[in-house]
Scaffold this motif. Structure first.
Motif, short mmCIF file in Angstrom:
data_model
loop_
_atom_site.label_atom_id
_atom_site.label_comp_id
_atom_site.label_asym_id
_atom_site.label_seq_id
_atom_site.Cartn_x
_atom_site.Cartn_y
_atom_site.Cartn_z
N LEU A 1 2.90 8.56 14.55
CA LEU A 1 3.24 9.34 13.35
C LEU A 1 2.74 8.63 12.09
CD1 LEU A 1 4.82 11.92 12.46
CD2 LEU A 1 6.82 10.46 12.17
N THR A 2 2.79 7.31 12.09
CA THR A 2 2.27 6.54 10.96
C THR A 2 0.77 6.77 10.79
OG1 THR A 2 3.95 4.85 11.38
CG2 THR A 2 2.11 4.22 9.97
N LEU B 1 5.61 16.39 7.22
CA LEU B 1 4.53 15.62 6.60
C LEU B 1 3.68 16.52 5.69
CD1 LEU B 1 3.40 12.77 6.66
CD2 LEU B 1 2.49 13.24 8.93
N MET C 1 -6.07 13.24 1.44
CA MET C 1 -5.62 13.69 0.14
C MET C 1 -6.21 12.84 -0.99
SD MET C 1 -3.58 16.34 0.40
CE MET C 1 -2.59 16.44 -1.09
N LEU C 2 -6.06 11.52 -0.84
CA LEU C 2 -6.41 10.62 -1.94
C LEU C 2 -7.90 10.32 -2.02
CD1 LEU C 2 -3.58 7.92 -1.91
CD2 LEU C 2 -4.11 9.50 -3.76
N VAL D 1 -2.84 11.15 4.22
CA VAL D 1 -2.85 10.52 2.90
C VAL D 1 -4.28 10.17 2.49
CG1 VAL D 1 -2.24 8.39 1.69
CG2 VAL D 1 -0.48 9.69 2.88
N ASP D 2 -5.05 9.62 3.43
CA ASP D 2 -6.44 9.27 3.12
C ASP D 2 -7.25 10.51 2.75
OD1 ASP D 2 -5.82 6.64 3.70
OD2 ASP D 2 -6.68 6.68 5.71
N VAL E 1 0.77 4.07 -2.84
CA VAL E 1 0.41 5.44 -2.44
C VAL E 1 1.53 6.41 -2.80
CG1 VAL E 1 0.10 6.92 -0.41
CG2 VAL E 1 -1.27 4.84 -0.65
N MET F 1 8.59 9.82 6.46
CA MET F 1 7.61 10.87 6.79
C MET F 1 6.65 10.40 7.89
SD MET F 1 8.22 13.54 5.11
CE MET F 1 9.97 13.37 4.80
N GLY F 2 6.49 9.08 8.02
CA GLY F 2 5.53 8.57 8.99
C GLY F 2 6.11 7.54 9.94
N SER F 3 7.42 7.48 10.03
CA SER F 3 8.04 6.46 10.89
C SER F 3 9.40 6.92 11.37
CB SER F 3 8.19 5.14 10.10
OG SER F 3 8.90 4.19 10.87
N LYS G 1 0.85 -1.21 0.00
CA LYS G 1 0.00 0.00 0.00
C LYS G 1 0.88 1.25 0.00
CE LYS G 1 -3.59 2.32 2.78
NZ LYS G 1 -4.03 2.52 4.18
N LYS H 1 0.22 10.16 9.28
CA LYS H 1 0.49 10.11 7.84
C LYS H 1 -0.68 9.43 7.12
CE LYS H 1 3.86 8.22 4.50
NZ LYS H 1 4.76 7.07 4.30
N ASP H 2 -1.14 8.32 7.67
CA ASP H 2 -2.29 7.62 7.07
C ASP H 2 -3.48 8.55 6.91
OD1 ASP H 2 -1.03 5.15 6.98
OD2 ASP H 2 -2.02 4.35 8.75
N TRP I 1 -9.20 0.66 -4.79
CA TRP I 1 -9.22 1.76 -3.81
C TRP I 1 -8.52 3.00 -4.38
CZ3 TRP I 1 -4.97 3.54 -0.54
CH2 TRP I 1 -5.37 4.34 0.54
N LEU I 2 -7.46 2.75 -5.13
CA LEU I 2 -6.69 3.86 -5.69
C LEU I 2 -7.22 4.32 -7.04
CD1 LEU I 2 -3.13 2.66 -4.69
CD2 LEU I 2 -4.27 4.73 -3.86
N LEU J 1 1.01 9.60 -5.19
CA LEU J 1 1.14 10.96 -4.67
C LEU J 1 2.44 11.64 -5.08
CD1 LEU J 1 -0.23 10.72 -1.01
CD2 LEU J 1 -1.18 12.09 -2.87
N HIS K 1 -10.07 2.62 5.24
CA HIS K 1 -8.86 2.84 4.42
C HIS K 1 -7.69 2.00 4.94
CE1 HIS K 1 -10.95 5.76 2.14
NE2 HIS K 1 -11.08 6.62 3.13
N LEU K 2 -7.56 1.92 6.27
CA LEU K 2 -6.48 1.15 6.87
C LEU K 2 -6.52 -0.31 6.39
CD1 LEU K 2 -4.19 1.29 9.09
CD2 LEU K 2 -5.89 0.28 10.64
#
Lengths: 429, 429
Positions: free
Chosen positions: B107-108, B149, B118-119, B115-116, A115, A288-290, A111, B111-112, A152-153, A119, B285-286
């Motif tokens: 942080l993940t 981010l 945005m998309l 991103v969700d 993504v 960015m997320g970890s 994923k 970001k999720d 989904w995308l 993006l 989304h997850l």
């Protein structure tokens, strides 16, 4: 090698002369089945509890909190614990610098990659979201979660046939050479979900080398079952990363793997392998997320396995547990359906988690419905196809690992009964 | 309450009469400092090893593999282990149904969520990627990874002042009421990074209630330090989720938290809390990239803490370890810089992980450079501001938790020396 088995029985039955009588017989068998009041679930490729027990020692590991001078408890080490990466680099046939170890699900990494491509654009391209409609090739039957992610995308899916030795590469080559909107393809190279197909080296080489209209074409190489042999044949997965590099397309493949079906399905370790340039690209976005993956779990796995041979020995224990279940599937299907190759064929995999059953075209949905009404949950018909639509309504994915051996037998008897009744209904129609 | 402390010393020094002499004194002190050959790192908010040791028992947990009838080793349970969610729902002041437990980094989850949005678009809106340029409000100084981010996603950042009792809500209200491109804001409500500010309930209520031109405005409420008290004052975080619901904006806030600075920084558990509708949106989304989080680690944490009081008691052990370090920062800064309030002011937080130091405007970068040359790594000047640019070049984030107490003292002496030399250079300019 692996792949769809063609039943070869001396006593192949002709299509029934008297469809009405055949239907009456099957309906009677089905009524008896319903009367048993079964309750089984063959839907998902989940390891059984006795498989999970093989890794129970993980619960009291690690014995220390440092590895290679790193305090695994603290932040950092975005690429994953070195020792574990070294161990799995050997198993996956990649360089350590090409390998990243992360959290409990390779699906998350897939994923992430898609993504990031949407993006931000892949390492060799611009953001896919800005390029109008794009497409992916999906070997069918395939893995439903791969398809769900693309849907989904908003990425259009184009099915291509999966054969016993891998995808129909001639079809793939023809599609990708002129259409720049085809940005990539899925592939489960070894013991594919659900067919058990193994993509042979020659096909992998063609995929690695083929001209693509999209300069940023990606092969998402989901090697989920690469170590999951059912027999003594330890099939070597084609080395797609080296093949792609040798053919001037080093950034084309991105490989995924995990220990989900090696240790704990919900608490394992996932891997991404690719060119160093792709790895750098991936980590840049991941960061960015970890602030780093769960390195305690990495060390836990490293201590548990010790080395690559430790993993290989562990996988033989899995095979010992699940091979009898796969044998039971073959045995019941052969006994019950072997005489009707016009009604049912199925794969005889030498690895992986599934048996792919093809029933009389137009009856797969009906088989699943009948089974449900008899208390046996099967993966929905069409689940292995993009958008959940099997154009022939013929394919059913069987997942025998989670139920007990006795349950597998009883459930497969039930499936056979439903396959025959659905076929009888159709033939009498 | 918490927030910037105003040094009140009886012996406040006037600006130096003789800038040249002042400069010579400070340069001499700095030369002595460099001669010491220090090597310290005050850059990141990492727990120290003795803090990680508090949770060492996690390494041999859990003692079982089931919880509430669930085999935590297998797939499933996307929302996280019920028992752990119940425990942290109490601590975070939310309903269990509003709380999701996931992997090792909040942080993940942030970001999720971005991103969700945005998309796919937030639960109450359309995809942000399709709406032209969008903006986020960022209280400053703030958390550099929040800013990174947004920059990664191409979301324009608009700074708003952070005050001792939370963001300047009047400024926020004025900005959001007419500009539909402002889609949300960050906020660390309790013991903010780096100021230590606590957003008081009245400000939280205004943020929850304020009219916004964007109908899908989001408050990303990063409660990273809500349980991280340094004193006996256990500040209660404002209940943003209830406030937003009561004001007709139930889907506005999304809360994040984790055990990264409670148990293991790299191997803890993260949380997302929001309206049930937001939770359902998030999980939908997850689920495209996950078949459930690491529930073994959830159970490990549940067994370790047992209940909410277990966490509270554990946090007091952290405070006992790190409060002396924060005291040392205050002591050295007061002793060395207290006489120069025109040169330096700093916060005196009662929780969290940072001290925010404001030096003579125009000298923060120089202080960081001088410190680096003396062997003390500080967070880059400007790091707490969008795009890494502090318009006043005045703010420096100090992170005293990781070094030992002695190291904190020596490092802060060094920082004070650099602050004074940079100021002296500027004043003599």
């Amino acid at each position: 090698m692996a792949g769809p088995a063609v039943p070869s029985h001396s006593d192949i039955a002709p299509l029934p002369d008297d469809p009405a009588a055949f239907l009456a017989t099957q309906r009677s068998a089905y009524d008896d089945l319903v009367a048993q009041g079964l309750k089984f679930d063959l839907t998902r490729g989940k390891p059984g509890p006795e498989q999970l027990d093989l890794s129970e020692a993980l619960l009291t590991l690690p014995t220390t909190h440092t590895s290679g001078g790193v305090d695994v408890r603290n932040y950092g080490g975005l690429e994953g614990l070195l020792g574990l990466r070294e161990l799995f680099a050997e198993l996956l046939g990649v360089q350590v610098a090409q390998l990243v170890a992360q959290g409990n699900a390779s699906l998350t990494l897939m994923k992430d990659v898609l993504v990031d491509c949407m993006l931000k654009g892949p390492v060799d391209g611009t953001p896919w979201k800005d390029q109008g409609p794009i497409k992916f090739l999906c070997p069918v039957p395939g893995y439903d979660r791969h398809h769900a992610l693309l849907e989904w995308l908003g990425i259009e899916m184009v099915p291509v046939p999966m054969e016993a030795d891998g995808p129909d590469v001639a079809v793939v080559e023809a599609l990708v050479k002129d259409d720049p909107s085809i940005k990539g393809m899925w592939l489960v190279p070894t013991y594919a979900n659900p067919s058990g197909s193994v993509t042979e080296a020659d096909k992998a080489a063609r995929l690695a080398a083929m001209p693509t209209a999209a300069s940023d074409f990606k092969i998402l190489w989901d090697n989920a079952y690469g170590l999951h042999h059912l027999t003594d044949v330890e099939t070597k997965t084609a080395d797609i990363i080296s093949l792609a590099a040798a053919n001037g397309n080093p950034d084309r493949p991105i490989m995924f793997a995990s220990t989900s079906k090696i240790t704990f399905a919900g608490a394992g370790v996932s891997f991404l392998a690719a060119s160093e340039r792709n790895v750098k690209w991936y980590l840049g976005h991941l960061g960015m997320g970890s602030i780093g993956p769960d390195k305690v779990n990495h060390l836990r796995h490293l201590e548990f396995f010790k080395d690559a041979d430790g993993v290989r020995a562990h996988m033989r224990k899995h095979a010992a547990l699940i091979k009898p279940k796969f044998d039971a599937v073959q045995e019941v299907l052969s006994t019950r359906l072997g005489r009707y190759p016009h009604i049912a064929t199925w794969t005889e995999p030498i690895g992986g988690y599934f048996v792919s059953l093809d029933v009389l075209p137009g009856t797969a949905s009906r088989v699943v419905q009948l089974a449900k009404e008899a208390g046996v949950a099967l993966t929905p018909a069409g689940a292995s196809f993009p958008y959940g639509v099997d154009p022939q309504d013929t394919n059913i994915r069987l997942a025998p690992t989670f139920p007990s051996l006795d349950e597998v037998r009883v459930a497969m008897e039930a499936v056979a009964t439903c396959v025959l009744l659905a076929a009888a209904e159709k033939l009498a129609d």
